[in-house]
Scaffold this motif. Structure first.
Motif: not given
Lengths: 408, 278
Positions: B227-229, B234-237, B243-244, B246-250
């Protein structure tokens, strides 16, 4: 008092009529016209996606500065699909279902178009690809799928005869990117057939050479190419991958004319091996002459260099021109077919845009008039270019339809 | 629910199955980085069955799962001699081999891809995904799972107490491959188009990432990871180009804080206790 009472029905009637007409008149068009775009701002084709984004922002600004569309502001919602087919399909669902856009520009790749076009049909929204040129992709997804591109098979039929004549080609060797669907189809199917039809022998007909997207070392393949000693080389790959092949050809001293598909067109490929002539077809290139393309390039180039985050010598690509034309065609359809942009009219508005595109003839594109054939592919002029010593030069002008069509 | 969220949910369900396929194999201490290949086998075989032979989809998925399971068991035999990073690299090699096969398999489109499948609903995807997740959770309560855990913790000791470690490891590979094949079949029929690039190394890594992020010690961890992946990018759009990053950092932050992944037995116990107390 009695006078007021006697006139009351008339006054109220007038007020109601004025209010109603103001309401109806004020809502004849929505205040905002929403168009969507799906571009790969990240992933393997990020360069094209990022420059597409700048192009669309420029068009949005130009349109709104000129008074908008029928008085309404143009809003282009751009989503990144990272060149992943599933993300492209989800993006189209978001744009069509949640953002309620009237039409969508994109997706860019044929792989993404294969997955996204069926969704466009399901959701009844026009989707027009700016780069997909793999044969038959829009044809399979009528009536909502369009491509502002020309089938590579059509282009090769004009490109190869020029190549043969210009360089006296009798034999060629083929190398292609096996991981790229379009490059693979061109390298394995289209080019061998067209070469054969032009009496050119494919020296490695039974052993076509291939590499995979991302490969940095193609020395073994180029050694094989050199051993075949062909008059020319067919390189079927996206320009960023083709650069690897051209550099290796130069390193090994294989200075032979190269022919390929639209994927080769870029300014970067000319810098990789300036002494190797590259022949490829295009519907637009940055040094194209004429009022429309020159204005487009002059306006977009500084924006690209400032905002895209790409190398400082970036120039508008064919795909920037294509996506600019796609949204311009949508705007044309909205203006001419009475699209209101109101939520209640969404389905009817989308149908009007689709029908307008299907019948479109002679739309003023950057490289010449544009229309669409029954397969949903663009009917437009194209040019066979020769790239050498750092510049593209037009050699032949062709058209993707029979002579006499308004777009030709 | 909008068609956009339904599409994301379907993607999550497909990813969940891929993650569970890795989780089952991981439960015996083996890391497979080639499950994208089993997914590809399932995708191509089920598509051929439904498109060319008009086999009903559910039956096609079952047949594909069995076929991929057999291939998985065969692959596991030579893999028995390998451990750790060497096994992982061998599965990468297998994945590339399968991808290259489909790339040159012109009977099913080669690099041009294969199409003609009927689109399936998110409900159908989750019927499979939910059903297999429940089956895995039931498996976790069985004696077989204890044997798998024993092999995971100390293969030599497990053998010494009489467990057939070979069967356990091969069985895990076979079942994992079968689950990945179902994931592939659902992917093919959800997207109605497949090509070899869909089942490469990236896909295998995505499966492993979902397990590691969500929790590699409990089955529902794969659900959290999937679900997270799918939903997080999408929520970080709104942050567009970042966004990518930020996604990597998270992802890094989550793994620094919880090395075992977000969900583990302790967290499940805590959550269950809180619910019970309420």
């Amino acid at each position: 008092m009695s006078r007021i009472k006697s006139n009351l029905p008339r006054v109220l009637g007038t007020v109601a009529a004025v209010t109603l007409s103001a309401m109806v008149g004020g809502q004849a068009w929505a205040q905002e016209i929403a168009i969507g775009a799906v571009v790969p701002s990240s992933g393997p084709f990020a360069e094209w996606g990022r420059s597409n984004t700048v192009t669309l922002k420029m068009l949005e600004q130009q349109t709104n500065d000129a008074g908008g569309i029928n008085g309404a502001k143009l809003k282009i919602t751009i989503l990144d699909d990272a060149a992943k087919p599933a993300q492209a399909a989800s993006s189209l669902r978001k744009l069509a279902g949640d953002e309620k856009v009237l039409a969508v520009a994109g997706p860019l790749t044929s792989s993404a178009a294969e997955v996204t076009f069926p969704v466009a049909n399901e959701m009844k929204v026009v989707s027009t690809s700016q780069a997909s040129s793999k044969p038959g992709v829009a044809k399979l997804n009528r009536p909502w799928a369009f491509r502002n591109t020309i089938d590579e098979g059509v282009l090769a039929k004009t490109t190869v005869p020029f190549y043969k004549k210009a360089f006296n080609i009798k034999t060629v060797a083929v190398i292609f990117d096996a991981k790229d669907a379009t490059a693979s189809t061109v390298g394995k199917v289209i080019m061998p057939a067209v070469l054969k039809a032009n009496d050119i022998t494919v020296a490695n007909e039974n052993d076509l050479l291939s590499f995979n997207t991302g490969d940095l070392d193609v020395s073994a393949q180029v050694t094989k190419l050199k051993a075949l000693n062909p008059d020319g080389v067919v390189v079927s790959a996206d320009y960023s991958q083709a650069i690897t092949v051209l550099r290796e050809m130069k390193r090994q001293g294989l200075i032979k004319p190269v022919v390929g598909a639209t994927q080769l067109i870029s300014s970067a490929i000319l810098k990789a091996a300036p002494e190797i002539p590259v022949i490829a077809p295009a519907t637009f290139y940055a040094t194209m002459t004429g009022p429309a393309p020159e204005k487009f390039t002059a306006t977009l180039t500084p924006l690209l260099r400032k905002e895209s985050g790409l190398p400082k010598d970036i120039e508008p690509s064919m795909y920037d021109a294509n996506i600019y034309e796609i949204v311009s065609m949508y705007i044309d359809a909205i203006k001419k077919t009475g699209v209101t942009g109101k939520p209640a009219d969404l389905e009817a508005d989308r149908t009007k845009i689709r029908d307008h595109l299907a019948k479109l003839e002679g739309f003023a594109g950057l490289g010449g008039p544009i229309g669409f054939n029954d397969d949903g592919d663009a009917i437009k002029a194209f040019y066979v270019l020769q790239g050498q010593n750092g510049a593209w030069d037009t050699k032949v002008k062709g058209c993707s339809s029979a002579p006499g069509h308004p777009a030709c | 629910m909008s068609t956009y969220y339904a599409s994301l949910l379907a993607e999550s369900g497909i990813l969940l199955l891929g993650a569970l396929s890795v989780y089952i194999i991981l439960a015996t201490g083996q890391l497979s980085l080639g499950n994208g290949a089993f997914m590809g086998i399932g995708a191509y075989l089920s598509s051929y069955l439904t498109v060319a032979l008009n086999v009903p989809l559910t039956l096609a998925l079952v047949i594909s799962a069995i076929a991929a399971g057999i291939i998985g068991a065969i692959v596991a035999f030579p893999a028995l001699r390998l451990k750790g990073i060497y096994l992982a690299m061998a599965t990468v090699g297998f994945g590339e081999m399968v991808r290259s096969f489909f790339l040159n398999f012109d009977a099913m489109g080669g690099s041009g891809g294969y199409r003609g499948m009927q689109h399936i609903s998110v409900g159908y995807v989750w019927l499979w995904a939910g059903g297999i997740l429940i089956a895995v959770m039931l498996l976790e309560r069985s004696r077989v799972w204890l044997e798998m855990q024993a092999v995971h913790d100390d293969e030599t000791a497990a053998g010494l107490i009489g467990l057939n470690t070979t069967v356990t490891k091969i069985g895990a590979f076979g079942v994992g491959a079968a689950v990945a094949a179902i994931s592939g079949g659902l992917f093919a029929h959800h997207n109605v188009y497949i090509e070899p690039a869909n089942f490469g190394f990236d896909r295998s890594i995505e499966f492993v990432l979902a397990v590691i992020l969500g929790g590699s010690t409990v089955g529902p961890g794969s659900l959290v990871g999937s679900l997270l992946l799918v939903f997080l990018p999408e929520f970080l759009r709104p942050i567009a180009d970042w966004r990518l990053a930020a996604f990597g950092t998270l992802l890094i932050v989550v793994l620094l804080v919880r090395r075992q992944g977000i969900l583990d037995r302790s967290l499940i116990r805590t959550l269950t206790f809180r619910r019970a107390a309420a």
